[in-house]
Scaffold this motif. Structure first.
Motif, PDB file in Angstrom:
ATOM      1  N   THR A 282      45.392  40.163  51.414  1.00 32.72           N
ATOM      2  CA  THR A 282      46.132  41.316  51.471  1.00 32.72           C
ATOM      3  C   THR A 282      47.557  41.211  51.383  1.00 32.72           C
ATOM      4  O   THR A 282      47.918  39.975  51.687  1.00 32.72           O
ATOM      5  N   GLU A 283      48.319  42.294  51.019  1.00 35.87           N
ATOM      6  CA  GLU A 283      49.596  41.832  50.778  1.00 35.87           C
ATOM      7  C   GLU A 283      50.432  42.030  52.316  1.00 35.87           C
ATOM      8  O   GLU A 283      50.007  42.822  53.374  1.00 35.87           O
ATOM      9  N   GLY A 284      51.455  41.169  52.301  1.00 36.39           N
ATOM     10  CA  GLY A 284      51.949  41.542  53.571  1.00 36.39           C
ATOM     11  C   GLY A 284      53.436  40.495  53.584  1.00 36.39           C
ATOM     12  O   GLY A 284      53.507  39.541  52.857  1.00 36.39           O
ATOM     13  N   LEU A 285      54.231  40.635  54.501  1.00 38.85           N
ATOM     14  CA  LEU A 285      55.441  39.784  54.898  1.00 38.85           C
ATOM     15  C   LEU A 285      56.375  39.678  53.638  1.00 38.85           C
ATOM     16  O   LEU A 285      56.785  38.390  53.231  1.00 38.85           O
ATOM     17  N   GLY A 286      56.641  40.593  52.857  1.00 32.66           N
ATOM     18  CA  GLY A 286      57.529  40.520  51.877  1.00 32.66           C
ATOM     19  C   GLY A 286      56.869  39.714  50.487  1.00 32.66           C
ATOM     20  O   GLY A 286      57.538  39.435  49.744  1.00 32.66           O
ATOM     21  N   VAL A 287      55.446  39.570  50.465  1.00 33.35           N
ATOM     22  CA  VAL A 287      55.006  38.891  49.245  1.00 33.35           C
ATOM     23  C   VAL A 287      53.768  39.552  48.565  1.00 33.35           C
ATOM     24  O   VAL A 287      53.129  40.318  49.532  1.00 33.35           O
ATOM     25  N   ALA A 288      53.549  39.200  47.357  1.00 33.70           N
ATOM     26  CA  ALA A 288      52.236  39.783  46.962  1.00 33.70           C
ATOM     27  C   ALA A 288      51.376  38.633  46.608  1.00 33.70           C
ATOM     28  O   ALA A 288      51.786  37.353  45.977  1.00 33.70           O
ATOM     29  N   HIS A 289      50.290  38.813  46.845  1.00 30.20           N
ATOM     30  CA  HIS A 289      49.146  37.725  46.473  1.00 30.20           C
ATOM     31  C   HIS A 289      47.850  38.137  45.839  1.00 30.20           C
ATOM     32  O   HIS A 289      47.314  39.009  46.273  1.00 30.20           O
ATOM     33  N   TRP A 290      47.776  37.766  44.702  1.00 27.80           N
ATOM     34  CA  TRP A 290      46.758  38.354  43.717  1.00 27.80           C
ATOM     35  C   TRP A 290      45.860  37.482  43.367  1.00 27.80           C
ATOM     36  O   TRP A 290      46.355  35.985  43.113  1.00 27.80           O
ATOM     37  N   HIS A 291      44.714  37.512  43.220  1.00 29.25           N
ATOM     38  CA  HIS A 291      43.677  36.648  42.475  1.00 29.25           C
ATOM     39  C   HIS A 291      43.061  37.285  41.303  1.00 29.25           C
ATOM     40  O   HIS A 291      42.910  38.620  41.180  1.00 29.25           O
ATOM     41  N   LEU A 292      43.446  36.613  40.361  1.00 29.11           N
ATOM     42  CA  LEU A 292      42.990  37.028  39.046  1.00 29.11           C
ATOM     43  C   LEU A 292      42.111  36.078  38.289  1.00 29.11           C
ATOM     44  O   LEU A 292      42.026  34.917  38.440  1.00 29.11           O
ATOM     45  N   ARG A 293      40.998  36.815  37.597  1.00 29.11           N
ATOM     46  CA  ARG A 293      40.008  35.970  36.943  1.00 29.11           C
ATOM     47  C   ARG A 293      40.159  36.058  35.641  1.00 29.11           C
ATOM     48  O   ARG A 293      40.580  37.038  35.034  1.00 29.11           O
ATOM     49  N   LEU A 294      40.308  34.895  34.885  1.00 30.27           N
ATOM     50  CA  LEU A 294      40.756  34.946  33.487  1.00 30.27           C
ATOM     51  C   LEU A 294      39.910  34.478  32.656  1.00 30.27           C
ATOM     52  O   LEU A 294      39.043  33.723  32.629  1.00 30.27           O
ATOM     53  N   ARG A 295      39.953  35.424  31.508  1.00 29.48           N
ATOM     54  CA  ARG A 295      38.916  35.159  30.570  1.00 29.48           C
ATOM     55  C   ARG A 295      39.513  35.188  28.971  1.00 29.48           C
ATOM     56  O   ARG A 295      40.482  35.441  28.838  1.00 29.48           O
ATOM     57  N   GLY A 296      38.720  34.057  28.090  1.00 27.75           N
ATOM     58  CA  GLY A 296      39.520  34.175  26.836  1.00 27.75           C
ATOM     59  C   GLY A 296      40.970  33.560  26.870  1.00 27.75           C
ATOM     60  O   GLY A 296      41.221  32.614  27.488  1.00 27.75           O
ATOM     61  N   THR A 297      41.668  34.352  26.074  1.00 29.28           N
ATOM     62  CA  THR A 297      43.237  33.824  26.015  1.00 29.28           C
ATOM     63  C   THR A 297      44.108  34.593  26.928  1.00 29.28           C
ATOM     64  O   THR A 297      45.284  34.753  26.897  1.00 29.28           O
ATOM     65  N   ALA A 298      43.295  34.755  28.148  1.00 27.92           N
ATOM     66  CA  ALA A 298      44.352  35.745  29.210  1.00 27.92           C
ATOM     67  C   ALA A 298      45.318  34.925  29.787  1.00 27.92           C
ATOM     68  O   ALA A 298      46.428  35.471  29.994  1.00 27.92           O
ATOM     69  N   ARG A 299      44.986  33.598  29.860  1.00 28.86           N
ATOM     70  CA  ARG A 299      46.130  32.803  30.417  1.00 28.86           C
ATOM     71  C   ARG A 299      47.409  32.857  29.496  1.00 28.86           C
ATOM     72  O   ARG A 299      48.420  32.949  30.242  1.00 28.86           O
ATOM     73  N   GLU A 300      47.212  32.491  28.414  1.00 32.46           N
ATOM     74  CA  GLU A 300      48.455  32.539  27.427  1.00 32.46           C
ATOM     75  C   GLU A 300      49.002  33.802  27.606  1.00 32.46           C
ATOM     76  O   GLU A 300      50.188  34.233  27.499  1.00 32.46           O
ATOM     77  N   GLU A 301      48.371  35.068  27.546  1.00 35.25           N
ATOM     78  CA  GLU A 301      48.819  36.371  27.697  1.00 35.25           C
ATOM     79  C   GLU A 301      49.690  36.647  28.863  1.00 35.25           C
ATOM     80  O   GLU A 301      50.720  37.136  28.914  1.00 35.25           O
ATOM     81  N   LEU A 302      49.230  36.155  29.878  1.00 38.80           N
ATOM     82  CA  LEU A 302      49.913  36.188  31.211  1.00 38.80           C
ATOM     83  C   LEU A 302      51.125  35.553  31.023  1.00 38.80           C
ATOM     84  O   LEU A 302      52.445  36.018  31.440  1.00 38.80           O
ATOM     85  N   PHE A 303      51.185  34.227  30.578  1.00 34.71           N
ATOM     86  CA  PHE A 303      52.397  33.543  30.518  1.00 34.71           C
ATOM     87  C   PHE A 303      53.453  34.139  29.449  1.00 34.71           C
ATOM     88  O   PHE A 303      54.502  34.261  29.767  1.00 34.71           O
ATOM     89  N   GLU A 304      53.057  34.660  28.418  1.00 34.89           N
ATOM     90  CA  GLU A 304      53.782  35.467  27.414  1.00 34.89           C
ATOM     91  C   GLU A 304      54.367  36.523  28.150  1.00 34.89           C
ATOM     92  O   GLU A 304      55.622  36.967  27.710  1.00 34.89           O
TER      93      GLU A 304
END
Lengths: 371, 175
Positions: A282-304
């Protein structure tokens, strides 16, 4: 014609070629006839000549290219530096992570060139202090990135990036990080970042402090520490002890590639261990913590998207991204990620409102899970 | 060595416009002397000298592009070099002078001068490097150090005198 005392008086002007023509000729005439003065002038002149000779040093071939490269990276005189300074007041976090990222690449290149492991006759050179900070301590992160990039190109490190890391090269920020570590690769640091990447879920702050205390007792140096992430440099034996300590402090709450398999995945020598700490994701203490499942070209899109928004990557490995996101960009980032068909949040929907900001920015950690 | 001529004024104007060929030429003109200067002033290894040289050039060129000044470039660059070099830690890996092809006596003199230089104060070393290694004129040295020309000259003479005395002592000890 000058006498001997006039020669002594005019000696410096003579050496500096500052004498008037008449005085110069008079001095020459005296020197032709006076071996004592001639020897003295020759002796003094030989010192100036020696100092000049000391300056005849071969310049590294890539020096000019390096300057040009760094200028191209930050063409505006003050913009990038100001931005980096405002994000990292009083520390070199981004630089440190750049260095860590680079060290990984350098380590990989080193190990590959040594058929997987350092030879016994040539023990790996591990200079942790130098690798982390020393050579670039007075530079801003961007400059360090640029330097490393240039060195990576010179060393051909790009060719050594493993196939599964192909997508890294697509992200400019990643290749910048590659550069940073390439500079350090002169010391050949044989470590594999991420080979001990553990995830700990805990429920109360004292547990986290207990872990930090355990690391202190074990005597392992912490390269980076935030509320949610601890990065240490440890030997294989120390890594096993860390894992053992964690399993005692957080029974059943430790996950990661090393668990259940010992830490056999660690290469010999030192390794970079990342310990990711979260309170039930969960979020807390001034930070965000996300878990993302990536499919296909999602990694490139995220960096873009990250690049488009101008968000600086503080840390990056195959499975973990740490970003510092300004408040004004946070909503856009969340919307863009939610709009990507190949990205599935693993722990509930991403909502900007759930991110607690500290001083207008949030530390966003994104745990990337390839599917 | 004159610190600036008309060609440099034109060159700097092109650099301010961001012309890469001009930047290359500007860097090429000064990189050798600046790198050697950093090595001897900082008594550091090549890696640290490399880094200090690169960052000095980058800072000076950005200053040049931001200020619109017509130079002289060395008057922008060298104070930065001095600032960055002052804090460098001396390294045992500080390289030996290039003495290949020299007779043994001169090789020995070079070694001694190198050691004596290291033993002098930073300021004395700086003066000797600016005047006798790079060959700057006194007016340029005065501008870089922000002192009068007279003071620059007398300081150089004093530094030479220190170098001469200490070198003589060192050679006497050897012989």
């Amino acid at each position: 014609m000058m006498n001997c005392s006039e020669i002594a008086k005019n000696l410096q002007a003579y050496l500096d070629d500052l004498l008037q023509e008449d005085d110069f000729q008079a001095m020459r005439a005296h020197l032709n006839g006076c071996s004592k003065c001639r020897d003295h002038v020759r002796s003094v002149g030989s010192l100036a000549s020696a100092v000049r000779t000391l300056g005849e040093i071969e310049v590294p071939e890539d020096l000019g290219q390096s300057i040009l490269f760094r200028l191209r990276q930050n063409p505006k005189p003050s913009g990038p530096k100001r931005r980096a300074a405002s994000r990292y007041p009083g520390n070199n976090t981004a630089l440190l992570f750049a260095v860590i990222g680079l060290s990984w690449v350098a380590g990989y290149a080193y190990m590959k060139s040594n058929k997987g492991a350092p030879s016994e006759t040539e023990p790996p050179v591990v200079m942790r202090t130098e690798i982390q900070r020393a050579p670039v301590s007075d530079l801003d992160a961007s400059a360090a990135f640029a330097q490393l990039q240039m060195m990576a190109a010179a060393l051909g490190v790009d060719k050594e990036i493993p196939p599964e890391g192909d997508e890294w090269r697509e992200a400019p920020t990643v290749s910048e990080a590659v550069d940073a570590s390439a500079v350090l690769s002169r010391e050949m640091h044989p470590e594999m970042l991420g080979s001990a990447h553990w995830h700990v879920s805990y429920t109360a702050e004292p547990e986290r402090l207990q872990l930090l205390n355990a690391l202190r007792i074990l005597g392992v140096g912490r390269d980076y520490e935030s509320v949610e992430l601890v990065v240490v440099s440890a030997s294989a034996q120390e890594a096993r002890r860390i894992l053992y300590s964690m399993e005692r402090i957080f029974p059943g709450q430790v996950s990661g590639p090393g668990v259940g398999e010992g830490v056999a995945a660690l290469p010999e020598g030192r390794t970079r261990c990342s310990i990711y700490l979260s309170r039930g994701n969960t979020e807390g203490l001034g930070v965000a913590h996300w878990h993302l499942r990536l499919r296909g070209t999602a990694r490139e899109e995220l960096f873009e998207v990250i690049r488009e928004l101008g968000i600086l990557i503080d840390y990056q490995s195959t499975h973990l991204l740490v970003l510092t996101v300004p408040q004004v960009e946070l909503g856009t980032l969340v919307n863009r990620i939610n709009g990507m068909p190949g990205v599935v949040p693993d722990a509930g929907p991403l909502e900007a409102s759930r991110v607690r900001l500290s001083a207008g920015t949030a530390r966003v950690s994104i745990y990337l899970i390839e599917e | 060595m004159a610190i600036q001529d008309l060609d440099e004024v034109v060159l700097l104007q092109r650099c301010r416009k961001g012309e890469e060929s001009a930047l290359k030429q500007l860097i090429h003109q000064h990189e050798q002397s600046v790198f050697a200067m950093v090595l001897h002033l900082g008594a550091c290894d090549r890696d640290h000298a490399y880094e200090a040289t690169v960052s000095s050039f980058v800072e000076a060129i950005r200053e040049l592009q931001a200020s619109g000044s017509d130079g002289p470039f060395l008057r922008e660059l060298l104070p930065i070099v001095v600032r960055k070099t002052r804090d460098l830690k001396p390294s045992p890996k500080f390289e030996d002078p290039s003495a290949a092809g020299l007779p043994p006596e001169q090789r020995q003199l070079l070694q001694v001068v190198k050691q004596v230089l290291l033993a002098l104060s930073f300021q004395s070393r700086l003066l000797l490097v600016l005047r006798d290694q790079i060959g700057l004129r006194y007016e340029d040295i005065a501008a870089i150090l922000e002192v009068s020309m007279k003071e620059a000259r007398s300081s150089v003479i004093q530094a030479r005198s220190q170098l001469r005395d200490k070198t003589r002592e060192a050679l006497d000890r050897i012989r």
